[in-house]
Write an enzyme that holds these catalytic residues in place. Sequence first.
Site, PDB file in Angstrom:
ATOM      1  N   HIS A  24     143.557 -14.134  79.148  1.00  0.00           N
ATOM      2  CA  HIS A  24     144.315 -12.959  79.591  1.00  0.00           C
ATOM      3  C   HIS A  24     144.118 -12.799  81.090  1.00  0.00           C
ATOM      4  O   HIS A  24     143.321 -13.511  81.699  1.00  0.00           O
ATOM      5  CB  HIS A  24     143.830 -11.693  78.855  1.00  0.00           C
ATOM      6  CG  HIS A  24     142.389 -11.382  79.068  1.00  0.00           C
ATOM      7  ND1 HIS A  24     141.448 -11.411  78.069  1.00  0.00           N
ATOM      8  CD2 HIS A  24     141.704 -11.054  80.199  1.00  0.00           C
ATOM      9  CE1 HIS A  24     140.266 -11.097  78.556  1.00  0.00           C
ATOM     10  NE2 HIS A  24     140.387 -10.881  79.859  1.00  0.00           N
TER      11      HIS A  24
HETATM   12  C1  T46 Z   1     137.336 -10.289  80.332  1.00  0.00           C
HETATM   13  C2  T46 Z   1     136.437 -11.320  79.779  1.00  0.00           C
HETATM   14  C3  T46 Z   1     135.626 -12.006  80.826  1.00  0.00           C
HETATM   15  C4  T46 Z   1     135.779  -2.829  74.358  1.00  0.00           C
HETATM   16  O1  T46 Z   1     135.974  -1.975  73.462  1.00  0.00           O
HETATM   17  N1  T46 Z   1     135.289  -2.433  75.572  1.00  0.00           N
HETATM   18  C5  T46 Z   1     135.056  -3.311  76.579  1.00  0.00           C
HETATM   19  O2  T46 Z   1     134.631  -2.914  77.685  1.00  0.00           O
HETATM   20  C6  T46 Z   1     135.333  -4.701  76.340  1.00  0.00           C
HETATM   21  C7  T46 Z   1     135.110  -5.726  77.444  1.00  0.00           C
HETATM   22  C8  T46 Z   1     135.815  -5.075  75.120  1.00  0.00           C
HETATM   23  N2  T46 Z   1     136.018  -4.160  74.148  1.00  0.00           N
HETATM   24  C9  T46 Z   1     136.497  -4.592  72.805  1.00  0.00           C
HETATM   25  C10 T46 Z   1     137.949  -5.017  72.765  1.00  0.00           C
HETATM   26  C11 T46 Z   1     137.973  -6.043  71.656  1.00  0.00           C
HETATM   27  O3  T46 Z   1     138.100  -5.380  70.413  1.00  0.00           O
HETATM   28  O4  T46 Z   1     135.752  -5.759  72.436  1.00  0.00           O
HETATM   29  C12 T46 Z   1     136.574  -6.653  71.695  1.00  0.00           C
HETATM   30  C13 T46 Z   1     136.554  -8.053  72.315  1.00  0.00           C
HETATM   31  O5  T46 Z   1     137.255  -8.015  73.579  1.00  0.00           O
HETATM   32  P1  T46 Z   1     138.063  -9.274  74.120  1.00  0.00           P
HETATM   33  O6  T46 Z   1     138.742  -9.973  73.016  1.00  0.00           O
HETATM   34  O7  T46 Z   1     138.903  -8.806  75.275  1.00  0.00           O
HETATM   35  O8  T46 Z   1     136.864 -10.197  74.650  1.00  0.00           O
HETATM   36  P2  T46 Z   1     136.951 -11.454  75.622  1.00  0.00           P
HETATM   37  O9  T46 Z   1     135.593 -12.050  75.610  1.00  0.00           O
HETATM   38  O10 T46 Z   1     138.108 -12.321  75.317  1.00  0.00           O
HETATM   39  O11 T46 Z   1     137.216 -10.816  77.086  1.00  0.00           O
HETATM   40  C14 T46 Z   1     136.207 -10.069  77.712  1.00  0.00           C
HETATM   41  C15 T46 Z   1     136.810  -8.823  78.354  1.00  0.00           C
HETATM   42  O12 T46 Z   1     137.495  -8.036  77.367  1.00  0.00           O
HETATM   43  C16 T46 Z   1     137.781  -9.183  79.447  1.00  0.00           C
HETATM   44  O13 T46 Z   1     138.092  -8.035  80.210  1.00  0.00           O
HETATM   45  O14 T46 Z   1     137.824 -10.408  81.443  1.00  0.00           O
HETATM   46  O15 T46 Z   1     135.571 -10.853  78.729  1.00  0.00           O
END
Ligand code: T46
Length: 149
Positions: A58
């Site tokens: 993303h």
């Molecule tokens: C990024 C990369 C480096 C939250 O509720 N609060 C938060 O602050 C974050 C970061 C995530 N979440 C929840 C949202 C999803 O349900 O945690 C779950 C996993 O998030 P995501 O699929 O976006 O995780 P990654 O590892 O793909 O991405 C993360 C960050 O979300 C993103 O901003 O830049 O790490």
Amino acid sequence: MGGERSTAEESLIKIVNIPLIEDDGIICVVQYPDQIPYPIHRAYFIISPVAGLARGQHTHKENRQMLICLKGQVRMTLDDGKRREEMILSSPDKGIMLEPMVWHEMTDMNENTLLAVLASDRYDPEDYIRSYDEFLRAVKGETTSYADK
Ligand code: T46
């Protein structure tokens, strides 16, 4: 001969050196504005990611981030819609900057990987673009410029 570019194109990968203090163990320090160019409004940690699964995939519209690999390793791939660059992070003395409107992917992690992320903004699901096609349209100016908002 005209038309030659005098400077090489800047790399998408911006690495910040993080000082390590050895004192009964190791302390890594990230302090604004010395190592990070914005006040940190959120820190989160990715612990024991599922081996073989990609994360990220993303971009953010406005949020700026620094990612540090505290344990294990991660392959970071960055893409600005024109070029794609990658590097492996595997030590706590290097942080990679994830700037807005740069697509990022994290791969090659295992259960031992521990990532710390220092963000400029609080969590906002509306700040994400999770479709690569939508990202390409945005960087080509085919959709509203988020910077103009
Ligand atoms: C990024 C990369 C480096 C939250 O509720 N609060 C938060 O602050 C974050 C970061 C995530 N979440 C929840 C949202 C999803 O349900 O945690 C779950 C996993 O998030 P995501 O699929 O976006 O995780 P990654 O590892 O793909 O991405 C993360 C960050 O979300 C993103 O901003 O830049 O790490």
